[in-house]
Design an enzyme around this catalytic site. Structure first.
Site, PDB file in Angstrom:
ATOM      1  N   LYS A 137       0.829  -1.211   0.000  1.00  0.00           N
ATOM      2  CA  LYS A 137       0.000   0.000   0.000  1.00  0.00           C
ATOM      3  C   LYS A 137       0.863   1.260   0.000  1.00  0.00           C
ATOM      4  O   LYS A 137       0.562   2.218  -0.707  1.00  0.00           O
ATOM      5  CB  LYS A 137      -0.927   0.024   1.234  1.00  0.00           C
ATOM      6  CG  LYS A 137      -1.936  -1.108   1.275  1.00  0.00           C
ATOM      7  CD  LYS A 137      -2.939  -0.926   2.409  1.00  0.00           C
ATOM      8  CE  LYS A 137      -2.322  -1.004   3.800  1.00  0.00           C
ATOM      9  NZ  LYS A 137      -1.782  -2.331   4.130  1.00  0.00           N
ATOM     10  N   ARG A 172      11.338  -2.108  10.169  1.00  0.00           N
ATOM     11  CA  ARG A 172      10.308  -1.243  10.745  1.00  0.00           C
ATOM     12  C   ARG A 172      10.023  -1.711  12.161  1.00  0.00           C
ATOM     13  O   ARG A 172      10.020  -2.911  12.413  1.00  0.00           O
ATOM     14  CB  ARG A 172       9.011  -1.370   9.965  1.00  0.00           C
ATOM     15  CG  ARG A 172       9.095  -0.954   8.557  1.00  0.00           C
ATOM     16  CD  ARG A 172       7.699  -0.945   8.031  1.00  0.00           C
ATOM     17  NE  ARG A 172       7.703  -0.783   6.601  1.00  0.00           N
ATOM     18  CZ  ARG A 172       6.665  -0.326   5.923  1.00  0.00           C
ATOM     19  NH1 ARG A 172       5.547  -0.034   6.554  1.00  0.00           N
ATOM     20  NH2 ARG A 172       6.720  -0.196   4.635  1.00  0.00           N
ATOM     21  N   ARG A 216      -9.065   1.622   9.795  1.00  0.00           N
ATOM     22  CA  ARG A 216      -8.723   0.237  10.118  1.00  0.00           C
ATOM     23  C   ARG A 216      -9.868  -0.511  10.768  1.00  0.00           C
ATOM     24  O   ARG A 216      -9.742  -1.682  11.096  1.00  0.00           O
ATOM     25  CB  ARG A 216      -7.541   0.203  11.092  1.00  0.00           C
ATOM     26  CG  ARG A 216      -6.260   0.479  10.382  1.00  0.00           C
ATOM     27  CD  ARG A 216      -5.084   0.066  11.195  1.00  0.00           C
ATOM     28  NE  ARG A 216      -3.887   0.478  10.475  1.00  0.00           N
ATOM     29  CZ  ARG A 216      -2.666   0.132  10.799  1.00  0.00           C
ATOM     30  NH1 ARG A 216      -2.479  -0.629  11.849  1.00  0.00           N
ATOM     31  NH2 ARG A 216      -1.653   0.542  10.095  1.00  0.00           N
ATOM     32  N   ARG A 237      -0.551  -8.268  13.831  1.00  0.00           N
ATOM     33  CA  ARG A 237      -1.075  -7.276  12.886  1.00  0.00           C
ATOM     34  C   ARG A 237      -1.913  -7.946  11.809  1.00  0.00           C
ATOM     35  O   ARG A 237      -2.911  -7.406  11.367  1.00  0.00           O
ATOM     36  CB  ARG A 237       0.066  -6.468  12.263  1.00  0.00           C
ATOM     37  CG  ARG A 237       0.723  -5.554  13.265  1.00  0.00           C
ATOM     38  CD  ARG A 237       1.885  -4.824  12.662  1.00  0.00           C
ATOM     39  NE  ARG A 237       1.475  -3.827  11.699  1.00  0.00           N
ATOM     40  CZ  ARG A 237       1.976  -3.699  10.483  1.00  0.00           C
ATOM     41  NH1 ARG A 237       2.885  -4.537  10.058  1.00  0.00           N
ATOM     42  NH2 ARG A 237       1.568  -2.744   9.699  1.00  0.00           N
ATOM     43  N   ARG A 252      10.969  -5.921   3.982  1.00  0.00           N
ATOM     44  CA  ARG A 252      10.778  -4.474   4.111  1.00  0.00           C
ATOM     45  C   ARG A 252      11.887  -3.843   4.952  1.00  0.00           C
ATOM     46  O   ARG A 252      12.312  -4.396   5.959  1.00  0.00           O
ATOM     47  CB  ARG A 252       9.436  -4.177   4.796  1.00  0.00           C
ATOM     48  CG  ARG A 252       8.266  -4.571   3.948  1.00  0.00           C
ATOM     49  CD  ARG A 252       7.053  -3.778   4.285  1.00  0.00           C
ATOM     50  NE  ARG A 252       6.476  -4.129   5.567  1.00  0.00           N
ATOM     51  CZ  ARG A 252       5.269  -3.708   5.940  1.00  0.00           C
ATOM     52  NH1 ARG A 252       4.554  -2.944   5.147  1.00  0.00           N
ATOM     53  NH2 ARG A 252       4.785  -4.060   7.112  1.00  0.00           N
TER      54      ARG A 252
END
Ligand code: ZN
Length: 215
Positions: free
Chosen positions: A13, A158, A86, A170, A125
């Site tokens: 995203k 992250r 969310r 998550r 990531r």
């Protein structure tokens, strides 16, 4: 153009949001990035503590997320929201907020990817510890390994990705809280599904294709 990007953690995203932002000339508002900025500010205020909890997936307060998003989009000619709303509560609050501003959403893009590909994306990531720019070791690597193209600082994980348990949490949170948004926006006639398999360029072409007629 007022857009929401939906999809599980790691689907891309942020990458697509940044490209869209450039192409459309409207800000990409990532609540994850706003939270990381807040935490990086250093002060150990209750706000910062709550931001950290939200990032780790431990606790999500609708009122906090709403305030963060609304202050970022108020008065903007358009926006791309990434990581917000969310929950159904947040989606309803956003709808009321936009109504009060006399504007409406143009589309909600749902990025989809199989679980195996998602795991690989999340694991690769990287985040610049200096300026917050994001990378991926395979699909969006920096020019020099481990260093930021923009500011030369070191890249790291992250904060929300650094432990596998946090990642699973998550993912669960996405399934229980965010997945109902799909039905909500389908009901509003706004939802467009996009297969997020492939390199960022290829996915971006599909995104643009789905927005044809709106741009
Ligand atoms: Zn940097």
């Amino acid at each position: 153009m007022r857009l929401i990007l939906l999809g599980p953690p790691g689907v891309g995203k942020g990458t697509q949001g940044a490209r869209l932002s450039q192409a459309l000339g409207v800000p990409s508002v990532s609540t994850g990035a706003l939270l990381r900025e807040l935490i990086a500010s250093g002060a150990e205020t209750p706000l910062v503590q709550e931001a950290r909890q939200i990032l780790s997936g431990a606790f999500v307060s609708d009122s906090f997320a709403n305030a963060l998003a609304f202050s970022a989009i108020a008065g903007q000619p358009g926006f791309i929201l990434d990581g917000y709303p969310r929950s159904l509560g947040q989606a309803e609050a956003l709808e009321r907020f936009l109504e009060s501003q006399g504007v409406t959403l143009d589309a909600v893009l749902l990025l989809r990817l199989c679980e195996e590909a998602l795991g690989e994306r999340v694991a690769g990531r990287r985040l610049c510890l200096g300026c917050g720019a994001t990378y991926h070791v395979r699909i969006a690597p920096p020019r020099r390994e481990g260093l930021c193209d923009r500011c030369g600082s070191r890249l790291g994980l992250r904060p929300e990705d650094d432990q596998p348990e946090k990642r699973r949490l998550r993912q669960q949170l996405y399934e229980t809280q965010t997945a109902p948004l799909i039905a909500f926006y389908q009901g509003r006639g706004l939802l467009q599904e996009i297969d997020a398999e492939g390199l960022p360029e290829a996915v971006f072409r599909k995104v643009c294709e789905s927005l044809r007629g709106l741009i």
